[in-house]
Motif scaffolding. Structure first.
Motif, mmCIF file in Angstrom:
data_model
loop_
_atom_site.group_PDB
_atom_site.id
_atom_site.type_symbol
_atom_site.label_atom_id
_atom_site.label_comp_id
_atom_site.label_asym_id
_atom_site.label_seq_id
_atom_site.Cartn_x
_atom_site.Cartn_y
_atom_site.Cartn_z
ATOM 1 N N SER A 1 0.718 -1.084 0.176
ATOM 2 C CA SER A 1 -0.022 -0.090 0.070
ATOM 3 C C SER A 1 0.904 1.416 0.103
ATOM 4 C CB SER A 1 -0.956 -0.163 1.218
ATOM 5 O OG SER A 1 -0.198 0.001 2.564
ATOM 6 N N VAL A 2 2.241 1.318 0.277
ATOM 7 C CA VAL A 2 3.037 2.285 0.228
ATOM 8 C C VAL A 2 3.436 2.303 -1.210
ATOM 9 C CG1 VAL A 2 5.029 3.508 1.168
ATOM 10 C CG2 VAL A 2 3.338 2.361 2.634
ATOM 11 N N LYS A 3 3.643 3.218 -2.060
ATOM 12 C CA LYS A 3 3.784 3.401 -3.199
ATOM 13 C C LYS A 3 5.627 3.553 -3.431
ATOM 14 C CE LYS A 3 -0.489 4.465 -5.544
ATOM 15 N NZ LYS A 3 -1.250 5.105 -6.340
ATOM 16 N N ASN A 4 6.318 2.975 -4.342
ATOM 17 C CA ASN A 4 7.626 3.367 -4.485
ATOM 18 C C ASN A 4 7.797 4.726 -4.882
ATOM 19 O OD1 ASN A 4 6.901 0.277 -5.202
ATOM 20 N ND2 ASN A 4 9.354 0.531 -4.530
ATOM 21 N N VAL A 5 8.925 5.284 -4.316
ATOM 22 C CA VAL A 5 9.634 6.434 -4.552
ATOM 23 C C VAL A 5 10.898 6.416 -5.356
ATOM 24 C CG1 VAL A 5 8.106 7.872 -2.997
ATOM 25 C CG2 VAL A 5 10.537 7.091 -2.108
ATOM 26 N N VAL A 6 11.317 5.196 -5.219
ATOM 27 C CA VAL A 6 12.819 5.187 -5.991
ATOM 28 C C VAL A 6 12.490 4.545 -7.376
ATOM 29 C CG1 VAL A 6 15.179 4.174 -5.898
ATOM 30 C CG2 VAL A 6 14.036 5.276 -3.805
ATOM 31 N N ALA A 7 12.603 5.196 -8.384
ATOM 32 C CA ALA A 7 12.315 4.740 -9.784
ATOM 33 C C ALA A 7 13.644 3.744 -10.215
ATOM 34 C CB ALA A 7 11.975 5.593 -10.731
ATOM 35 N N GLU A 8 13.471 2.491 -10.018
ATOM 36 C CA GLU A 8 14.491 1.688 -10.520
ATOM 37 C C GLU A 8 14.005 0.257 -10.506
ATOM 38 O OE1 GLU A 8 17.748 1.688 -8.011
ATOM 39 O OE2 GLU A 8 16.898 1.424 -6.193
ATOM 40 N N ASP A 9 14.594 -0.648 -11.258
ATOM 41 C CA ASP A 9 14.300 -2.122 -11.421
ATOM 42 C C ASP A 9 14.747 -2.894 -10.193
ATOM 43 O OD1 ASP A 9 13.676 -4.633 -11.797
ATOM 44 O OD2 ASP A 9 14.248 -4.656 -14.025
ATOM 45 N N THR A 10 14.010 -3.527 -9.174
ATOM 46 C CA THR A 10 14.418 -4.194 -8.119
ATOM 47 C C THR A 10 14.863 -5.598 -8.099
ATOM 48 O OG1 THR A 10 12.233 -4.628 -7.250
ATOM 49 C CG2 THR A 10 13.295 -2.226 -6.615
ATOM 50 N N GLY A 11 14.572 -6.073 -9.325
ATOM 51 C CA GLY A 11 14.777 -7.637 -9.574
ATOM 52 C C GLY A 11 13.808 -8.430 -8.893
ATOM 53 N N THR A 12 12.477 -7.908 -8.853
ATOM 54 C CA THR A 12 11.337 -8.445 -8.311
ATOM 55 C C THR A 12 10.551 -9.497 -9.147
ATOM 56 O OG1 THR A 12 11.130 -6.868 -6.553
ATOM 57 C CG2 THR A 12 9.170 -8.186 -6.942
ATOM 58 N N THR A 13 10.511 -9.161 -10.350
ATOM 59 C CA THR A 13 9.955 -9.930 -11.725
ATOM 60 C C THR A 13 10.856 -10.590 -12.545
ATOM 61 O OG1 THR A 13 9.337 -7.765 -12.769
ATOM 62 C CG2 THR A 13 7.833 -8.424 -11.045
ATOM 63 N N SER A 14 12.069 -9.881 -12.806
ATOM 64 C CA SER A 14 12.942 -10.549 -13.720
ATOM 65 C C SER A 14 14.352 -10.348 -13.134
ATOM 66 C CB SER A 14 12.451 -10.095 -15.153
ATOM 67 O OG SER A 14 12.840 -8.478 -15.039
ATOM 68 N N TYR A 15 15.393 -11.164 -13.693
ATOM 69 C CA TYR A 15 16.743 -10.985 -13.282
ATOM 70 C C TYR A 15 17.292 -9.598 -13.893
ATOM 71 C CZ TYR A 15 17.245 -15.933 -11.831
ATOM 72 O OH TYR A 15 17.169 -16.970 -11.276
ATOM 73 N N ILE A 16 18.020 -9.073 -12.824
ATOM 74 C CA ILE A 16 18.905 -7.641 -13.140
ATOM 75 C C ILE A 16 20.367 -7.943 -13.228
ATOM 76 C CG2 ILE A 16 17.070 -6.308 -12.421
ATOM 77 C CD1 ILE A 16 18.200 -6.081 -9.774
ATOM 78 N N LYS A 17 21.127 -6.964 -13.734
ATOM 79 C CA LYS A 17 22.678 -7.431 -13.965
ATOM 80 C C LYS A 17 23.283 -7.184 -12.698
ATOM 81 C CE LYS A 17 22.695 -6.923 -18.964
ATOM 82 N NZ LYS A 17 23.363 -6.222 -20.114
ATOM 83 N N ALA A 18 23.003 -6.281 -11.926
ATOM 84 C CA ALA A 18 23.388 -5.352 -10.565
ATOM 85 C C ALA A 18 22.367 -5.309 -9.361
ATOM 86 C CB ALA A 18 24.375 -4.363 -10.960
ATOM 87 N N LEU A 19 22.929 -5.636 -8.480
ATOM 88 C CA LEU A 19 21.786 -5.359 -7.110
ATOM 89 C C LEU A 19 21.566 -3.725 -7.348
ATOM 90 C CD1 LEU A 19 23.833 -7.137 -4.397
ATOM 91 C CD2 LEU A 19 21.620 -7.739 -5.735
ATOM 92 N N PRO A 20 20.490 -3.330 -6.763
ATOM 93 C CA PRO A 20 19.969 -1.853 -6.696
ATOM 94 C C PRO A 20 20.745 -1.276 -5.915
ATOM 95 C CG PRO A 20 18.149 -3.378 -6.509
ATOM 96 C CD PRO A 20 19.240 -4.352 -6.392
ATOM 97 N N GLY A 21 21.124 0.118 -6.212
ATOM 98 C CA GLY A 21 22.143 0.898 -5.764
ATOM 99 C C GLY A 21 23.731 0.680 -6.406
#
Length: 551
Positions: free
Chosen positions: A323-343
């Motif tokens: 219920s709290v909407k995200n304020v950091v606009a980035e891919d967190t790797g929740t739905t698909s693989y990402i190349k690097a960890l957020p941040g």
């Protein structure tokens, strides 16, 4: 973040044994949480009003925001935990699976089985009447995000920190990530950590976030808290963070450790947790007097410690998740693989403590513009920042003085509020500190955040101005001050490689004087000391020793 010395614990952390051990030794209750209210790089304790260094999973009430005080917690309208009066938030680093095929990362799913234990009894299973509820502005941290080896502070498995695969049989566990399993299909993968409960009466300090708390020794009541941490003893919070890793079953071997925590840790030792108090006054104090293991169900129900109509239903808890909407606009790797960890979190395996990274390209360092204290999503690439309904960046809990919210008493002349005469920092052209040194406006600079351009939080209680920020940093023995986002003050001795930007980017009105501009989103209104004294040099010398002592 620095670790605490661990006292003797009366709690076993093996999940299958937790309830029996508690039943023998303590009055307690436990709350089950559904999925988080938000998952993102926000941490109002260590990175108030800006982007945190790593990803967090946040549970509790939906009043969570980038900048928080007690009033902000009370704006919550729902929670992922059952007790309606608990509007607190609890958060911890996200867990990622690193693919053995290409090294990419996918965030492990929350199990909807995370548990928060509140222990407040004596060794004889009675209520400890010397326990106190948390003050309104209380907050604390346990664990060490930089730790990459077992330095003894975590205790043996089952003490302060514990990882375990609940596989229904072998249940391999360790202080760091365990091996000896290829799935945790029976129940899940879990990290368990406990918070200290002995308080010295001082405020939370972001520059030394664990200095105000200590773990108890194995004695009941206040005897269990050694001086100077014997001002108050709170209930002991213990969290089991449960994760569903079934989607990775069959993709790794029993000797593999494919797990990586959000700070770039593939050892498991960096697991930590944050807590900001949002309990409605009086509720927790009353519960600690009447709650017993005998009438406390797991999970809580309407016949337990808080009375009828005091709990959210499971459906209401689930509805609050996300219920709290995200304020950091980035891919967190929740739905698909990402190349690097957020941040900016490359894997650092130790055994030395991890080194915070800086000057990382293409890393999101700004938040979306919500404006109400509630987080609101923003388009990818935005550089605006939400200013919370609260401008406080530290708690105000002093037992000897009351907190003040009055306007700064600094005398500001007409020339000080002008940006003419070479001042590009949004305040006076110069400031004279108590030691006689002159602080000159140096302009608007980027705050790199991870790590911060100016590492010490110099906010000291009053709504800030550039004048007060410079004077405060001078008292702390530093040579550079930076006011940020209207309500924050940071100190240091070097700007490092921070870039100077146009003065128009420092546009946030100062909380103590709206005619001045105190930085902006990830922007610092900088002042530099242009003359020093023996007293100032002595302060800096002492500060270097203080920093070395806590590092």
């Amino acid at each position: 973040m620095h670790s605490l010395n661990v006292g003797v614990s009366t709690l076993g952390l093996l999940a299958a044994l937790v309830a029996p051990i508690l039943a023998q030794e303590s009055s307690y209750f436990v709350m089950y949480s559904t999925d988080p209210v938000v998952v993102e790089r926000v941490d109002p304790l260590l990175s108030p009003g800006t982007v945190s260094s790593h990803e967090h999973s946040v549970i509790g009430a939906n009043g969570f925001a980038a900048t928080m005080d007690f009033a902000q917690t009370q704006t919550a309208t729902c929670a992922t935990v059952p007790v309606k009066a608990d509007k607190s938030n609890y958060w911890f680093p996200s867990l990622y699976y690193q693919s053995p095929h290409n090294g990419s990362f996918l965030r492990a799913k929350d199990n909807s089985n995370t548990r928060i234990y509140y222990k407040f009894g004596t060794g004889g299973n009675g209520p400890d009447l010397e326990r106190s509820e948390f003050p309104k502005e209380f907050r604390m941290i346990t664990g060490n995000a930089l730790l990459r080896h077992d330095d003894g502070s975590m205790g043996s498995p089952g003490n302060q920190l514990n990882w375990m695969c609940h596989d229904g049989g072998n249940n391999p566990r360790a202080t760091g990530f365990p091996t000896g399993f290829t799935n945790c299909d029976a129940q899940g993968f879990a990290a368990t950590i406990r918070f200290p409960s002995c308080w010295n009466g001082k405020d939370f300090n972001p520059a030394s976030p664990q200095a105000h708390m200590a773990f108890p020794i194995n004695q009941d009541g206040m005897k269990g808290c050694e001086a100077p941490f014997n001002v108050k003893r709170f209930p002991e919070i213990m969290i089991e963070y449960w994760l569903d890793i079934t989607q990775f079953t069959g993709d790794y071997g029993s000797n593999d450790k494919p797990w990586v925590l959000a700070p770039g840790d593939n050892t498991g030792y960096s697991f930590h947790a944050d807590f900001i108090n949002g309990w409605e006054p009086g509720v927790l104090a009353a519960a600690m007097k009447t709650c017993r293991v005998g009438n406390t169900a797991e999970p809580l129900d309407t016949s337990s410690c808080f009375g009828a109509n005091s709990l959210y239903t499971d459906a209401e808890k689930r509805a609050c998740s996300g219920s709290v909407k995200n304020v950091v606009a980035e891919d967190t790797g929740t739905t698909s693989y990402i190349k690097a960890l957020p941040g900016c979190n490359p894997i650092q395996s130790g055994p030395a403590d991890a080194t915070p990274q800086k000057n990382c390209p293409n890393v999101v360092t700004s938040l979306g513009d919500g404006g109400s204290g509630k987080a609101v999503s923003s388009p990818v690439g935005t550089t605006t920042l939400a200013t919370s309904t609260s401008s406080k960046t530290t708690s105000q809990l002093s037992t000897s003085t009351s907190a003040t919210t009055t306007k700064s008493s600094a005398v500001v002349s007409p020339s000080e509020t002008s940006t003419s005469g070479g001042s590009t920092s949004g305040g006076p052209a110069s400031v004279t500190a108590a030691d006689g040194s002159t602080w000159a406006a140096a302009g608007c600079y980027v705050d790199t955040v991870n790590p911060r351009t100016l590492p010490t939080n110099g906010w000291w209680g009053n709504p800030i101005t550039n004048t007060e920020c410079a004077k405060g940093c001078s008292k702390l023995g530093f040579s550079i001050s930076g006011a940020e986002n209207g309500g924050q003050c940071f100190c240091g001795n070097s700007l490092g490689s921070s870039a100077k930007v146009d003065s128009s980017e420092c546009k946030s009105p100062c909380a103590g004087d709206s005619s001045q501009k105190c930085g902006g989103p990830a922007r610092l209104s900088v002042y530099k000391k242009s003359s020093s004294t023996k007293k100032a040099r002595a302060h800096r010398h002492l500060e270097r020793h203080r920093q070395a002592a806590v590092s």
